[in-house]
Design a protein around this motif. Structure first.
Motif, short mmCIF file in Angstrom:
data_model
loop_
_atom_site.label_atom_id
_atom_site.label_comp_id
_atom_site.label_asym_id
_atom_site.label_seq_id
_atom_site.Cartn_x
_atom_site.Cartn_y
_atom_site.Cartn_z
N UNK A 17 0.83 -1.22 0.00
CA UNK A 17 0.00 0.00 0.00
C UNK A 17 0.86 1.26 0.00
N UNK A 18 1.68 1.36 -1.02
CA UNK A 18 2.63 2.47 -1.12
C UNK A 18 2.24 3.49 -2.19
N UNK A 19 1.11 3.34 -2.84
CA UNK A 19 0.82 4.16 -4.02
C UNK A 19 0.70 5.65 -3.71
N UNK A 20 0.28 6.00 -2.51
CA UNK A 20 0.13 7.41 -2.15
C UNK A 20 1.22 7.90 -1.21
N UNK A 21 2.33 7.18 -1.22
CA UNK A 21 3.44 7.59 -0.34
C UNK A 21 4.67 7.95 -1.17
N UNK A 22 5.72 7.20 -1.10
CA UNK A 22 6.99 7.58 -1.73
C UNK A 22 7.43 6.62 -2.82
N UNK A 23 6.58 5.70 -3.22
CA UNK A 23 6.97 4.64 -4.12
C UNK A 23 7.51 5.15 -5.45
N UNK A 24 6.80 6.07 -6.08
CA UNK A 24 7.27 6.58 -7.38
C UNK A 24 8.61 7.30 -7.23
N UNK A 25 8.76 8.07 -6.18
CA UNK A 25 10.01 8.78 -5.92
C UNK A 25 11.16 7.79 -5.76
#
Length: 245
Positions: free
Chosen positions: A20-28
Protein backbone atom coordinates in the motif's frame (compact mmCIF):
# COMPACT_ATOMS: atom_id res chain seq x y z
CA UNK A 1 33.65 -23.31 -0.51
CA UNK A 2 35.07 -21.07 -3.22
CA UNK A 3 33.68 -17.54 -3.35
CA UNK A 4 34.14 -15.77 -6.65
CA UNK A 5 34.52 -11.99 -6.62
CA UNK A 6 34.43 -9.93 -9.80
CA UNK A 7 36.39 -6.68 -9.92
CA UNK A 8 34.36 -5.10 -12.71
CA UNK A 9 31.06 -5.31 -14.55
CA UNK A 10 29.06 -6.32 -11.48
CA UNK A 11 25.28 -6.27 -11.78
CA UNK A 12 23.52 -4.28 -9.07
CA UNK A 13 20.02 -5.46 -8.19
CA UNK A 14 17.72 -3.68 -5.75
CA UNK A 15 15.25 -5.76 -3.75
CA UNK A 16 12.25 -4.21 -2.03
CA UNK A 17 9.07 -5.32 -0.31
CA UNK A 18 6.03 -3.08 -0.66
CA UNK A 19 2.55 -2.74 0.76
CA UNK A 20 0.00 0.00 0.00
CA UNK A 21 2.63 2.47 -1.12
CA UNK A 22 0.82 4.16 -4.02
CA UNK A 23 0.13 7.41 -2.15
CA UNK A 24 3.44 7.59 -0.34
CA UNK A 25 6.99 7.58 -1.73
CA UNK A 26 6.97 4.64 -4.12
CA UNK A 27 7.27 6.58 -7.38
CA UNK A 28 10.01 8.78 -5.92
CA UNK A 29 11.97 5.72 -4.77
CA UNK A 30 11.53 3.81 -8.04
CA UNK A 31 12.50 6.86 -10.10
CA UNK A 32 15.66 7.20 -8.04
CA UNK A 33 16.56 3.49 -8.12
CA UNK A 34 15.98 3.30 -11.85
CA UNK A 35 18.67 5.93 -12.38
CA UNK A 36 21.52 3.79 -11.00
CA UNK A 37 20.64 0.10 -10.45
CA UNK A 38 20.57 -2.51 -13.19
CA UNK A 39 17.45 -4.37 -12.06
CA UNK A 40 14.76 -4.17 -9.38
CA UNK A 41 13.02 -7.09 -7.69
CA UNK A 42 9.84 -6.42 -5.73
CA UNK A 43 7.60 -8.52 -3.49
CA UNK A 44 4.17 -7.06 -2.79
CA UNK A 45 2.89 -7.89 0.69
CA UNK A 46 -0.87 -7.92 0.17
CA UNK A 47 -1.44 -4.41 -1.18
CA UNK A 48 -5.03 -3.29 -1.74
CA UNK A 49 -4.22 -0.13 -3.73
CA UNK A 50 -2.37 0.58 -6.99
CA UNK A 51 1.06 -0.37 -5.67
CA UNK A 52 1.49 -3.40 -7.95
CA UNK A 53 0.45 -1.49 -11.07
CA UNK A 54 2.92 1.29 -10.28
CA UNK A 55 5.75 -1.19 -9.79
CA UNK A 56 4.91 -3.01 -13.01
CA UNK A 57 5.16 0.24 -14.98
CA UNK A 58 8.92 0.54 -14.37
CA UNK A 59 11.09 -1.21 -16.98
CA UNK A 60 13.84 -2.06 -14.50
CA UNK A 61 11.41 -4.06 -12.35
CA UNK A 62 12.28 -7.50 -13.72
CA UNK A 63 10.53 -9.58 -11.07
CA UNK A 64 7.31 -8.70 -9.24
CA UNK A 65 5.79 -11.17 -6.80
CA UNK A 66 2.49 -10.90 -4.96
CA UNK A 67 1.11 -12.15 -1.67
CA UNK A 68 -2.61 -12.19 -0.96
CA UNK A 69 -2.15 -11.67 2.76
CA UNK A 70 0.39 -9.54 4.59
CA UNK A 71 3.22 -11.18 6.49
CA UNK A 72 4.76 -7.97 7.82
CA UNK A 73 4.79 -8.03 11.60
CA UNK A 74 3.51 -11.60 11.52
CA UNK A 75 6.32 -13.61 9.93
CA UNK A 76 8.88 -11.14 8.65
CA UNK A 77 11.46 -13.88 8.19
CA UNK A 78 9.27 -15.69 5.67
CA UNK A 79 8.62 -12.41 3.86
CA UNK A 80 12.32 -11.58 3.63
CA UNK A 81 13.21 -15.08 2.50
CA UNK A 82 10.65 -14.99 -0.30
CA UNK A 83 12.01 -11.67 -1.51
CA UNK A 84 15.60 -12.90 -1.28
CA UNK A 85 14.89 -16.09 -3.23
CA UNK A 86 13.14 -14.10 -5.94
CA UNK A 87 16.13 -11.76 -6.10
CA UNK A 88 18.67 -14.59 -6.21
CA UNK A 89 16.78 -16.09 -9.17
CA UNK A 90 17.75 -13.03 -11.26
CA UNK A 91 21.50 -13.80 -10.82
CA UNK A 92 22.66 -10.58 -9.13
CA UNK A 93 26.27 -9.82 -8.31
CA UNK A 94 25.37 -7.26 -5.65
CA UNK A 95 22.08 -6.74 -3.84
CA UNK A 96 20.79 -3.46 -2.48
CA UNK A 97 18.12 -4.02 0.18
CA UNK A 98 15.95 -0.91 0.31
CA UNK A 99 12.47 0.01 1.52
CA UNK A 100 9.78 1.91 -0.35
CA UNK A 101 10.33 4.98 1.84
CA UNK A 102 14.13 5.22 1.61
CA UNK A 103 16.38 7.17 -0.76
CA UNK A 104 20.15 7.51 -0.76
CA UNK A 105 21.77 10.89 -0.85
CA UNK A 106 22.84 11.97 -4.34
CA UNK A 107 26.52 11.15 -3.74
CA UNK A 108 25.67 7.45 -3.61
CA UNK A 109 24.93 7.38 -7.34
CA UNK A 110 28.42 8.64 -8.11
CA UNK A 111 30.17 6.21 -5.79
CA UNK A 112 28.21 2.97 -5.88
CA UNK A 113 29.92 1.49 -8.96
CA UNK A 114 33.32 1.92 -7.38
CA UNK A 115 32.00 0.31 -4.20
CA UNK A 116 30.83 -2.85 -5.93
CA UNK A 117 33.54 -3.20 -8.59
CA UNK A 118 36.32 -4.39 -6.27
CA UNK A 119 37.32 -7.69 -4.64
CA UNK A 120 38.06 -6.82 -1.00
CA UNK A 121 34.74 -5.70 0.52
CA UNK A 122 31.51 -7.72 0.52
CA UNK A 123 29.10 -5.42 2.35
CA UNK A 124 28.49 -1.82 3.33
CA UNK A 125 26.44 -0.31 6.15
CA UNK A 126 25.02 3.22 5.95
CA UNK A 127 23.90 6.06 8.18
CA UNK A 128 20.15 6.53 8.53
CA UNK A 129 18.40 9.88 8.85
CA UNK A 130 14.76 9.76 9.95
CA UNK A 131 12.80 12.63 8.41
CA UNK A 132 10.13 13.74 10.86
CA UNK A 133 6.76 15.09 9.70
CA UNK A 134 8.73 16.85 7.00
CA UNK A 135 10.62 16.17 3.77
CA UNK A 136 13.31 18.69 4.73
CA UNK A 137 14.13 18.04 8.40
CA UNK A 138 15.29 14.91 10.20
CA UNK A 139 15.17 14.01 13.86
CA UNK A 140 18.30 14.12 16.04
CA UNK A 141 17.08 13.66 19.62
CA UNK A 142 16.79 10.66 21.90
CA UNK A 143 16.80 7.36 20.01
CA UNK A 144 16.44 8.94 16.58
CA UNK A 145 19.84 10.51 16.09
CA UNK A 146 21.52 9.39 12.85
CA UNK A 147 23.40 6.12 13.33
CA UNK A 148 24.70 3.30 11.18
CA UNK A 149 22.38 0.38 10.84
CA UNK A 150 23.27 -3.03 9.48
CA UNK A 151 24.34 -3.69 5.90
CA UNK A 152 22.06 -2.74 3.03
CA UNK A 153 24.43 -3.32 0.12
CA UNK A 154 26.09 -6.73 -0.11
CA UNK A 155 27.76 -9.06 -2.58
CA UNK A 156 25.73 -12.14 -3.44
CA UNK A 157 27.43 -15.53 -3.61
CA UNK A 158 25.27 -18.23 -5.25
CA UNK A 159 27.01 -21.03 -3.36
CA UNK A 160 26.95 -19.37 0.06
CA UNK A 161 24.50 -20.30 2.82
CA UNK A 162 22.47 -17.38 4.17
CA UNK A 163 20.56 -17.26 7.46
CA UNK A 164 17.71 -14.91 8.36
CA UNK A 165 16.68 -13.51 11.71
CA UNK A 166 13.67 -15.33 13.15
CA UNK A 167 12.00 -12.20 14.53
CA UNK A 168 8.46 -11.42 13.41
CA UNK A 169 9.29 -7.72 13.34
CA UNK A 170 12.43 -5.54 13.03
CA UNK A 171 14.45 -8.54 11.90
CA UNK A 172 16.77 -6.74 9.53
CA UNK A 173 16.84 -6.25 5.77
CA UNK A 174 19.64 -8.66 4.84
CA UNK A 175 20.68 -12.15 6.02
CA UNK A 176 21.99 -11.95 9.56
CA UNK A 177 25.24 -13.81 8.79
CA UNK A 178 26.37 -11.31 6.15
CA UNK A 179 28.26 -9.35 8.82
CA UNK A 180 29.79 -12.36 10.58
CA UNK A 181 30.77 -14.42 7.54
CA UNK A 182 31.98 -11.81 5.06
CA UNK A 183 34.29 -8.76 5.17
CA UNK A 184 32.56 -5.38 5.14
CA UNK A 185 32.82 -1.80 6.29
CA UNK A 186 30.59 1.06 7.47
CA UNK A 187 30.13 3.85 4.94
CA UNK A 188 29.68 7.55 5.55
CA UNK A 189 26.98 7.67 2.86
CA UNK A 190 23.53 8.57 4.11
CA UNK A 191 20.05 7.12 3.63
CA UNK A 192 17.02 9.39 3.90
CA UNK A 193 14.17 7.53 5.62
CA UNK A 194 10.74 9.03 5.00
CA UNK A 195 8.74 6.53 7.03
CA UNK A 196 7.90 9.22 9.60
CA UNK A 197 7.87 12.19 7.24
CA UNK A 198 4.09 12.20 6.95
CA UNK A 199 1.51 13.66 9.31
CA UNK A 200 1.41 13.06 13.07
CA UNK A 201 -1.73 11.01 12.44
CA UNK A 202 0.24 8.67 10.19
CA UNK A 203 2.91 8.29 12.85
CA UNK A 204 0.22 7.48 15.40
CA UNK A 205 -1.13 4.73 13.15
CA UNK A 206 2.36 3.31 12.76
CA UNK A 207 2.79 3.43 16.54
CA UNK A 208 -0.48 1.55 17.08
CA UNK A 209 0.57 -1.07 14.55
CA UNK A 210 3.89 -1.70 16.27
CA UNK A 211 2.30 -1.89 19.72
CA UNK A 212 -0.32 -4.33 18.48
CA UNK A 213 2.28 -6.58 16.86
CA UNK A 214 4.87 -6.24 19.64
CA UNK A 215 2.83 -5.73 22.84
CA UNK A 216 5.59 -7.05 25.10
CA UNK A 217 8.38 -5.15 23.35
CA UNK A 218 10.12 -8.34 22.36
CA UNK A 219 11.65 -6.78 19.26
CA UNK A 220 12.11 -3.12 20.24
CA UNK A 221 12.15 -1.27 23.59
CA UNK A 222 8.82 0.30 24.54
CA UNK A 223 10.65 3.58 25.16
CA UNK A 224 11.58 3.67 21.49
CA UNK A 225 8.00 3.10 20.42
CA UNK A 226 6.73 5.74 22.85
CA UNK A 227 9.25 8.27 21.58
CA UNK A 228 7.43 8.19 18.23
CA UNK A 229 4.72 10.27 19.89
CA UNK A 230 7.02 12.92 21.36
CA UNK A 231 5.21 16.25 20.76
CA UNK A 232 8.40 18.31 20.52
CA UNK A 233 11.17 16.38 18.72
CA UNK A 234 14.47 18.06 17.93
CA UNK A 235 14.92 18.45 14.18
CA UNK A 236 17.74 19.48 11.89
CA UNK A 237 17.68 20.69 8.30
CA UNK A 238 18.89 18.20 5.71
CA UNK A 239 21.62 19.33 3.35
CA UNK A 240 23.02 17.40 0.44
CA UNK A 241 26.81 17.20 0.41
CA UNK A 242 27.01 19.60 -2.53
CA UNK A 243 25.07 22.20 -0.50
CA UNK A 244 27.20 21.96 2.60
CA UNK A 245 29.73 24.64 3.17
Amino acid sequence: MTLMRKSSGNKLTAMMQVRNESNRYLRLVLDDLSSYVDEIVILDDGSTDDTVAICASYPKVVSLGRSRTSLYGVNERALKQRLFRRTAATFPDWILAIDADEIFESRFKREVRGMINQTEIDWYAFRFYHFWHSSTHYRIDKLWAPIQYGPRLFRYFPNAVYHWNHQALHGGSVPQNVVTDFPGIPSDLRIKHFGYAGSPEETLQKYKFYISRDPNSDFCPRSHYDSMLDPDPVLELWREEDEEG
